[in-house]
Write a protein that holds these residues in place. Structure first.
Motif, PDB file in Angstrom:
ATOM      1  N   LEU A 147       0.828  -1.214   0.000  1.00 32.25           N
ATOM      2  CA  LEU A 147       0.000   0.000   0.000  1.00 32.25           C
ATOM      3  C   LEU A 147       0.859   1.260   0.000  1.00 32.25           C
ATOM      4  N   MET A 166      -1.955   0.632   7.283  1.00 33.19           N
ATOM      5  CA  MET A 166      -3.367   0.347   7.061  1.00 33.19           C
ATOM      6  C   MET A 166      -4.221   1.151   8.038  1.00 33.19           C
ATOM      7  N   THR A 167      -5.376   1.554   7.606  1.00 32.36           N
ATOM      8  CA  THR A 167      -6.336   2.182   8.523  1.00 32.36           C
ATOM      9  C   THR A 167      -6.870   1.086   9.456  1.00 32.36           C
ATOM     10  N   GLU A 199      -9.044  -1.258   7.544  1.00 31.87           N
ATOM     11  CA  GLU A 199      -8.264  -2.116   6.642  1.00 31.87           C
ATOM     12  C   GLU A 199      -7.548  -3.210   7.426  1.00 31.87           C
ATOM     13  N   TRP A 241     -10.046  -5.810   8.115  1.00 34.34           N
ATOM     14  CA  TRP A 241     -10.320  -6.562   6.878  1.00 34.34           C
ATOM     15  C   TRP A 241      -9.205  -7.567   6.607  1.00 34.34           C
ATOM     16  N   LEU A 289      -7.036  -4.678  -1.065  1.00 31.39           N
ATOM     17  CA  LEU A 289      -6.742  -3.406  -0.410  1.00 31.39           C
ATOM     18  C   LEU A 289      -6.218  -2.436  -1.468  1.00 31.39           C
ATOM     19  N   PRO A 290      -6.399  -1.129  -1.311  1.00 26.33           N
ATOM     20  CA  PRO A 290      -7.056  -0.457  -0.182  1.00 26.33           C
ATOM     21  C   PRO A 290      -8.561  -0.598  -0.243  1.00 26.33           C
ATOM     22  N   LEU A 291      -9.202  -0.408   0.913  1.00 29.81           N
ATOM     23  CA  LEU A 291     -10.658  -0.431   0.948  1.00 29.81           C
ATOM     24  C   LEU A 291     -11.199   0.864   0.343  1.00 29.81           C
ATOM     25  N   HIS A 309     -15.926  -3.026  -4.383  1.00 28.45           N
ATOM     26  CA  HIS A 309     -15.339  -3.937  -3.402  1.00 28.45           C
ATOM     27  C   HIS A 309     -16.417  -4.884  -2.858  1.00 28.45           C
TER      28      HIS A 309
END
Ligand SMILES: [Zn+2]
Ligand SMILES: [Zn+2]
Length: 314
Positions: free
Chosen positions: A14, A18-19, A22, A25, A131-133, A210
């Motif tokens: 990425l 990650m958030t 994410e 997920w 990813l990313p979402l 998604h």
């Protein structure tokens, strides 16, 4: 299944951390095959068909007097056994049509990973799990497209189903409930379930998204259908604030008129019926009720603003 063995690998790909969403997920789906994630729809649909209509059904059965002012057709009272029969029939459709359709439709919806430029019958939609979402804005925009596309296609299919052959052979089953209840939203002939299921995939094919967006789409669409079949017009319903939204009263009128109905074909919004002139009966009916109210008559209805009169003005 995500192509990363660890969270560090995913973040490296990425190019950022990650958030929290994410990370969740990744944690719960990284090692899960996409097909299994897609099949979660079956569970979601089962939960929605079972739980979403339940609060209003319980209110109607347990506290009919309290909710009577909001019932669209207050003269119609279904028994507990009729509610149960409807749910049982819906479960039969669910296990024999909707569930199997979900199981076999995966090849049509999976992402075009192997050959991104090719479009063929085995991967028409292109749902992905990577990813990313998507951002909330992206999800909202895609859901809006899905609702608009499905509403337009459903309008025409539903209108065709009101032709003589389509109605007698197929659509008549859905209209067995002249005063619908939430459980009756998916109550239909198996062929109607299949035919009206197709437009649900056209939006995602036009604007592929998604898996999370697709899950939300399936859930929101069914919750919307259950609300419009609830048989109640509660003043605090949040969907009242959605522009051009039809709602329970709008679709209830379609069921009330029944097989002869040439009004209110759209499933979500009102603009198709307005554009193609198929809301005239409904608008005339509303004007008639308003006139009765102004004259201080209510045609024997429980309240003066709580439902449909005896006049079927479609
Ligand atoms: Zn109909
Ligand atoms: Zn209906």
């Amino acid at each position: 299944m995500l192509p990363y063995a660890t969270a560090a690998e995913a973040e490296a790909a990425l190019g950022r951390a990650m958030t929290p969403v994410e990370a969740l997920w990744f944690r719960y789906t990284a090692a899960v095959p996409d097909y299994h994630l897609y099949c979660c729809n079956i569970l979601f649909l089962f939960v929605v068909f079972t739980l979403a209509p339940l609060p209003v059904a319980l209110l109607e059965l347990r506290a009919p007097t309290a909710v009577a002012p909001y019932k669209l057709q207050p003269r119609v009272r279904l028994s507990k056994a009729e509610f149960a029969r409807c749910y049982k029939d819906v479960l039969r459709i669910f296990f024999f049509v909707i569930g199997p359709l979900q199981l076999v439709s995966y090849p049509a919806v999976k992402v075009r990973l192997a050959s991104p430029s090719s479009v063929n019958l085995c991967n028409m939609v292109g749902i992905h799990t990577r990813l990313p979402l998507p951002s909330l804005g992206e999800i909202a925009a895609q859901l809006l497209v899905y609702f608009l596309v499905e509403d337009y296609l459903n309008y025409w299919i539903h209108r065709l189903l009101h032709g003589e052959w389509g109605y007698q052979k197929i659509h008549r089953v859905h209209h067995e409930f002249t005063a619908p209840i939430g459980f009756a939203a998916p109550y239909a002939h198996w062929a109607e379930v299949l035919i009206l299921g197709i437009p649900s995939f056209v939006g995602p094919a036009i604007a592929p998204g998604h898996m999370i967006t697709f899950w939300l789409w399936i859930v929101f669409r069914q919750v919307e259908a259950i609300e419009t079949h609830s048989g109640f017009d509660f003043p605090f319903t949040p969907t009242k604030y959605i522009p051009f939204y039809g709602g329970a009263e709008y679709h209830d009128y379609h069921h009330y008129v029944g097989g002869q109905s040439q009004s209110n074909f759209a499933s979500v919004f009102t603009y198709c019926d307005y554009i193609y002139g198929t809301d005239k009966g409904y608008r005339f009916h509303k004007a008639y009720l308003a006139k009765l109210k102004a004259l201080g008559q209510n045609d024997g209805m429980k309240g003066d603003d709580d439902g449909f009169s005896n006049a079927k003005l479609d």
